[in-house]
Design a protein around this motif. Structure first.
Motif, short mmCIF file in Angstrom:
data_model
loop_
_atom_site.label_atom_id
_atom_site.label_comp_id
_atom_site.label_asym_id
_atom_site.label_seq_id
_atom_site.Cartn_x
_atom_site.Cartn_y
_atom_site.Cartn_z
N VAL A 74 -15.24 -105.41 -58.99
CA VAL A 74 -15.95 -106.70 -59.01
C VAL A 74 -16.41 -107.02 -60.42
O VAL A 74 -16.23 -108.14 -60.91
CB VAL A 74 -17.15 -106.68 -58.03
CG1 VAL A 74 -18.08 -107.87 -58.28
CG2 VAL A 74 -16.66 -106.71 -56.59
N LYS A 75 -16.98 -106.01 -61.10
CA LYS A 75 -17.45 -106.20 -62.48
C LYS A 75 -16.29 -106.64 -63.36
O LYS A 75 -16.37 -107.61 -64.12
CB LYS A 75 -18.06 -104.88 -62.98
CG LYS A 75 -18.86 -105.01 -64.26
CD LYS A 75 -19.42 -103.65 -64.65
CE LYS A 75 -19.68 -103.61 -66.15
NZ LYS A 75 -19.79 -102.23 -66.65
N ARG A 76 -15.17 -105.91 -63.22
CA ARG A 76 -14.00 -106.19 -64.03
C ARG A 76 -13.49 -107.61 -63.76
O ARG A 76 -13.16 -108.36 -64.68
CB ARG A 76 -12.90 -105.17 -63.69
CG ARG A 76 -11.85 -104.99 -64.77
CD ARG A 76 -10.85 -103.94 -64.37
NE ARG A 76 -10.21 -104.20 -63.09
CZ ARG A 76 -9.31 -105.17 -62.88
NH1 ARG A 76 -8.96 -105.98 -63.86
NH2 ARG A 76 -8.76 -105.34 -61.69
N LEU A 77 -13.47 -107.97 -62.47
CA LEU A 77 -12.99 -109.31 -62.08
C LEU A 77 -13.89 -110.40 -62.65
O LEU A 77 -13.40 -111.43 -63.12
CB LEU A 77 -12.93 -109.43 -60.56
CG LEU A 77 -11.70 -108.80 -59.89
CD1 LEU A 77 -11.83 -108.88 -58.38
CD2 LEU A 77 -10.43 -109.51 -60.33
N ARG A 78 -15.22 -110.16 -62.62
CA ARG A 78 -16.16 -111.14 -63.17
C ARG A 78 -15.85 -111.41 -64.63
O ARG A 78 -15.81 -112.54 -65.08
CB ARG A 78 -17.60 -110.63 -63.02
CG ARG A 78 -18.14 -110.85 -61.64
CD ARG A 78 -19.60 -111.31 -61.66
NE ARG A 78 -20.06 -111.54 -60.30
CZ ARG A 78 -20.75 -110.64 -59.60
NH1 ARG A 78 -21.04 -109.46 -60.13
NH2 ARG A 78 -21.14 -110.91 -58.38
N GLU A 79 -15.64 -110.29 -65.38
CA GLU A 79 -15.35 -110.42 -66.80
C GLU A 79 -14.05 -111.19 -67.02
O GLU A 79 -13.99 -112.12 -67.82
CB GLU A 79 -15.27 -109.04 -67.46
CG GLU A 79 -16.65 -108.40 -67.61
CD GLU A 79 -16.59 -106.90 -67.88
OE1 GLU A 79 -15.47 -106.36 -68.05
OE2 GLU A 79 -17.66 -106.27 -67.91
N SER A 80 -13.00 -110.80 -66.27
CA SER A 80 -11.70 -111.47 -66.48
C SER A 80 -11.76 -112.92 -66.01
O SER A 80 -11.06 -113.77 -66.53
CB SER A 80 -10.58 -110.70 -65.79
OG SER A 80 -10.57 -110.98 -64.41
N GLN A 81 -12.66 -113.20 -65.05
CA GLN A 81 -12.80 -114.57 -64.57
C GLN A 81 -13.33 -115.47 -65.68
O GLN A 81 -12.88 -116.61 -65.85
CB GLN A 81 -13.73 -114.61 -63.36
CG GLN A 81 -13.70 -115.93 -62.63
CD GLN A 81 -14.73 -116.02 -61.53
OE1 GLN A 81 -15.66 -115.22 -61.48
NE2 GLN A 81 -14.57 -116.99 -60.66
N ALA A 82 -14.28 -114.94 -66.45
CA ALA A 82 -14.83 -115.71 -67.57
C ALA A 82 -13.71 -116.04 -68.56
O ALA A 82 -13.57 -117.18 -69.00
CB ALA A 82 -15.94 -114.92 -68.24
#
Length: 149
Positions: A74-82
């Protein structure tokens, strides 16, 4: 007379009792087989329950590990989402530019088409005038020929 009647009554009672006995025996057998199938069903359910419990235990252990990796994901996805949001904005800007360019070209083309249409109708008019002139010349030529002959 009377004795025979009594005998018949006793005999029919006996027959009734025999039928009842047969019925109760078959009922008893049916109950026994029902009980047997219930026992085997219970055994099956118990086996099932214990395997379910085993699965649940292994799932609980697994889910703890999975929860951690999911949180990381989830953390990784949040970052890549930005990052993606930024990329997306850029792409949208590019597209908007292209759209504007295409609209401009379309306008240009329609103007050119109008010009071409006007030019074509002018040319048609010129052609018609020319035709008239040719007809006039032909008529003059014919009348001149007549005068000559």
């Amino acid at each position: 007379g009377k004795r025979e009647q009594q005998y018949q009554q006793v005999a029919s009672k006996m027959r009734l009792i025999e039928v009842q006995l047969q019925t109760s025996t078959s009922n008893e057998k049916r109950l026994e087989s029902d009980a047997q199938s219930l026992r085997s069903e219970i055994a099956r359910q118990e086996t099932l329950l214990s395997s379910v419990q085993r699965i649940e235990a292994s799932l609980a252990a697994k889910s703890e590990g999975e929860l951690e990796s999911l949180q990381e994901e989830v953390k990784r996805l949040r970052e890549s989402q930005a990052d993606e949001a930024t990329k997306h904005e850029e792409a949208v800007h590019k597209l908007e530019g292209k759209v504007a360019e295409i609209e401009f070209r379309a306008k240009e083309l329609s103007e050119q088409k109008e010009e071409a249409t006007v030019a074509a109708s002018k040319a048609k008019l010129e052609g018609e005038k020319l035709q008239v002139t040719i007809q006039e010349l032909t008529m003059k030529l014919k009348s001149t020929e007549k005068e000559l002959t």
